[in-house]
Design a protein around this motif. Structure first.
Motif, mmCIF file in Angstrom:
data_model
loop_
_atom_site.group_PDB
_atom_site.id
_atom_site.type_symbol
_atom_site.label_atom_id
_atom_site.label_comp_id
_atom_site.label_asym_id
_atom_site.label_seq_id
_atom_site.Cartn_x
_atom_site.Cartn_y
_atom_site.Cartn_z
ATOM 1 N N ASP A 171 9.381 6.921 4.281
ATOM 2 C CA ASP A 171 9.346 7.030 2.754
ATOM 3 C C ASP A 171 9.367 8.741 2.377
ATOM 4 O O ASP A 171 10.306 8.879 1.788
ATOM 5 C CB ASP A 171 8.081 6.536 2.122
ATOM 6 C CG ASP A 171 7.928 4.923 2.020
ATOM 7 O OD1 ASP A 171 9.115 4.532 1.779
ATOM 8 O OD2 ASP A 171 6.797 4.346 2.364
ATOM 9 N N GLY A 172 8.658 9.512 3.190
ATOM 10 C CA GLY A 172 8.589 11.010 2.898
ATOM 11 C C GLY A 172 10.312 11.602 3.189
ATOM 12 O O GLY A 172 10.757 12.421 2.359
ATOM 13 N N LEU A 173 10.566 11.017 4.555
ATOM 14 C CA LEU A 173 11.869 11.709 4.739
ATOM 15 C C LEU A 173 12.911 10.956 3.831
ATOM 16 O O LEU A 173 13.939 11.889 3.534
ATOM 17 C CB LEU A 173 12.320 11.592 6.405
ATOM 18 C CG LEU A 173 11.258 12.315 7.318
ATOM 19 C CD1 LEU A 173 11.479 11.698 8.791
ATOM 20 C CD2 LEU A 173 11.747 13.778 6.953
ATOM 21 N N ALA A 174 12.741 9.777 3.413
ATOM 22 C CA ALA A 174 13.772 9.320 2.573
ATOM 23 C C ALA A 174 14.166 10.199 1.290
ATOM 24 O O ALA A 174 15.144 10.302 0.845
ATOM 25 C CB ALA A 174 13.544 7.951 2.326
ATOM 26 N N MET B 133 11.574 7.360 -16.972
ATOM 27 C CA MET B 133 11.328 6.669 -18.068
ATOM 28 C C MET B 133 12.172 5.442 -18.250
ATOM 29 O O MET B 133 11.471 4.279 -18.889
ATOM 30 C CB MET B 133 11.417 7.462 -19.055
ATOM 31 C CG MET B 133 10.526 8.603 -19.226
ATOM 32 S SD MET B 133 8.928 8.261 -19.257
ATOM 33 C CE MET B 133 8.549 7.958 -20.905
ATOM 34 N N ALA B 134 13.274 5.323 -17.777
ATOM 35 C CA ALA B 134 14.048 4.250 -17.794
ATOM 36 C C ALA B 134 13.795 2.991 -16.881
ATOM 37 O O ALA B 134 14.458 2.048 -16.913
ATOM 38 C CB ALA B 134 15.510 4.446 -17.975
ATOM 39 N N GLY B 135 12.961 3.202 -16.027
ATOM 40 C CA GLY B 135 12.663 2.011 -15.006
ATOM 41 C C GLY B 135 13.552 2.292 -13.732
ATOM 42 O O GLY B 135 13.108 1.298 -12.842
ATOM 43 N N ARG B 136 14.370 3.342 -13.752
ATOM 44 C CA ARG B 136 15.168 3.373 -12.637
ATOM 45 C C ARG B 136 14.492 4.318 -11.633
ATOM 46 O O ARG B 136 13.796 5.333 -12.332
ATOM 47 C CB ARG B 136 16.572 3.972 -12.997
ATOM 48 C CG ARG B 136 17.161 2.627 -13.769
ATOM 49 C CD ARG B 136 18.444 3.198 -14.248
ATOM 50 N NE ARG B 136 19.280 3.888 -13.096
ATOM 51 C CZ ARG B 136 20.565 4.483 -13.498
ATOM 52 N NH1 ARG B 136 20.911 4.574 -14.297
ATOM 53 N NH2 ARG B 136 21.173 4.960 -12.400
ATOM 54 N N PRO B 137 14.767 4.453 -10.358
ATOM 55 C CA PRO B 137 14.148 5.471 -9.593
ATOM 56 C C PRO B 137 14.645 6.898 -9.709
ATOM 57 O O PRO B 137 15.590 6.905 -10.267
ATOM 58 C CB PRO B 137 14.509 5.046 -8.061
ATOM 59 C CG PRO B 137 15.684 4.185 -8.147
ATOM 60 C CD PRO B 137 15.562 3.487 -9.698
ATOM 61 N N ALA B 138 13.852 7.611 -9.650
ATOM 62 C CA ALA B 138 14.117 9.012 -9.938
ATOM 63 C C ALA B 138 15.132 9.530 -8.886
ATOM 64 O O ALA B 138 15.426 8.871 -7.814
ATOM 65 C CB ALA B 138 13.221 10.170 -9.683
ATOM 66 N N ALA B 139 15.915 10.343 -8.894
ATOM 67 C CA ALA B 139 17.344 10.725 -8.198
ATOM 68 C C ALA B 139 16.705 11.057 -6.790
ATOM 69 O O ALA B 139 17.405 10.965 -5.905
ATOM 70 C CB ALA B 139 17.932 11.991 -8.873
ATOM 71 N N ASN B 140 15.478 11.795 -6.646
ATOM 72 C CA ASN B 140 15.269 12.179 -5.447
ATOM 73 C C ASN B 140 13.992 11.222 -4.765
ATOM 74 O O ASN B 140 13.415 11.730 -3.989
ATOM 75 C CB ASN B 140 14.646 13.649 -5.555
ATOM 76 C CG ASN B 140 13.196 13.757 -6.395
ATOM 77 O OD1 ASN B 140 13.061 12.786 -7.168
ATOM 78 N ND2 ASN B 140 12.591 14.653 -6.260
ATOM 79 N N GLN B 141 14.067 9.991 -5.140
ATOM 80 C CA GLN B 141 13.095 9.020 -4.779
ATOM 81 C C GLN B 141 13.672 7.882 -4.155
ATOM 82 O O GLN B 141 14.721 7.360 -4.786
ATOM 83 C CB GLN B 141 11.950 8.770 -5.602
ATOM 84 C CG GLN B 141 10.914 10.029 -5.905
ATOM 85 C CD GLN B 141 10.167 10.614 -4.637
ATOM 86 O OE1 GLN B 141 9.796 9.487 -3.923
ATOM 87 N NE2 GLN B 141 10.159 11.832 -4.649
ATOM 88 N N PRO B 142 13.006 7.093 -3.187
ATOM 89 C CA PRO B 142 13.608 5.771 -2.775
ATOM 90 C C PRO B 142 13.230 4.898 -3.801
ATOM 91 O O PRO B 142 12.293 5.126 -4.673
ATOM 92 C CB PRO B 142 12.590 5.539 -1.643
ATOM 93 C CG PRO B 142 12.270 6.891 -0.991
ATOM 94 C CD PRO B 142 12.054 7.870 -2.177
ATOM 95 N N GLY C 266 0.658 -1.188 0.134
ATOM 96 C CA GLY C 266 0.061 -0.155 0.054
ATOM 97 C C GLY C 266 0.859 1.110 0.048
ATOM 98 O O GLY C 266 0.424 2.451 -0.107
ATOM 99 N N GLY C 267 2.300 1.210 0.287
ATOM 100 C CA GLY C 267 3.057 2.501 0.454
ATOM 101 C C GLY C 267 3.640 2.742 -1.090
ATOM 102 O O GLY C 267 3.269 2.157 -2.186
ATOM 103 N N PRO C 268 4.431 3.798 -1.226
ATOM 104 C CA PRO C 268 5.004 4.099 -2.469
ATOM 105 C C PRO C 268 5.646 3.095 -3.104
ATOM 106 O O PRO C 268 5.894 2.908 -4.274
ATOM 107 C CB PRO C 268 5.864 5.276 -2.333
ATOM 108 C CG PRO C 268 5.273 5.828 -0.859
ATOM 109 C CD PRO C 268 4.664 4.524 -0.095
ATOM 110 N N ALA C 269 6.259 1.971 -2.371
ATOM 111 C CA ALA C 269 6.814 0.961 -3.023
ATOM 112 C C ALA C 269 5.803 0.171 -3.804
ATOM 113 O O ALA C 269 6.324 -0.589 -4.567
ATOM 114 C CB ALA C 269 7.425 0.025 -1.939
#
Length: 143
Positions: A124-127, A81-90, A68-71
């Motif tokens: 998640d938010g602080l990460a 777009m490349a399927g990798r996490p954005a630089a500012n996201q877990p 249920g979380g962002p994961a």
């Protein structure tokens, strides 16, 4: 030193969402609470290797973050777009990112109020907030 990244680590510490030191970070990884591992610039390669091993082992065991979380929602976690996490996201696939910050242990320790070379951000938010204040290394550090 007054840097937004160090300030955010201090906020995470005061919020009780930081596991400080190797043993506490390892327990956060094992317990599924860790969202981001932050390593000081002068942390030993052996210590980083050990935490990456724990993260990899946890991934192989089939454990992941709570449903249920962002994961569980790649678009909410800022997938690029490349399927990798954005630089500012877990990392969005339940893995835990490991980042090395450009500050040594003494500077990082002053920011959080206790001596440590490795930290686990357990929210998640602080990460995401910590990652958004990190210089981009250009490498995929998600395990």
């Amino acid at each position: 030193m007054n840097h937004p990244l160090l300030n955010m680590l201090g906020i995470a510490r005061r919020a009780g969402k930081l596991s400080v030191g190797f043993d506490a970070a390892a327990e956060a990884v094992r317990g599924g609470r860790s969202r981001l591992i932050v390593a000081a610039a002068d942390l030993s390669a052996k210590t980083e290797k050990e935490i990456r091993y724990l993260i990899g082992r946890r991934s192989l065991d089939g454990d992941s973050h709570k449903a249920g979380g962002p994961a569980d929602n790649p678009s909410a976690a800022g997938k690029s777009m490349a399927g990798r996490p954005a630089a500012n996201q877990p990392a969005a696939n339940g893995s835990i990112r490991v980042i090395r910050i450009p500050f040594d242990m003494s500077i990082m320790s002053k920011a959080i109020g206790t001596k440590a070379g490795i930290l686990s951000v357990d929210d998640d938010g602080l990460a995401g907030a910590v990652l958004s204040r990190c210089p981009v290394t250009g490498e995929d550090d998600a395990v």
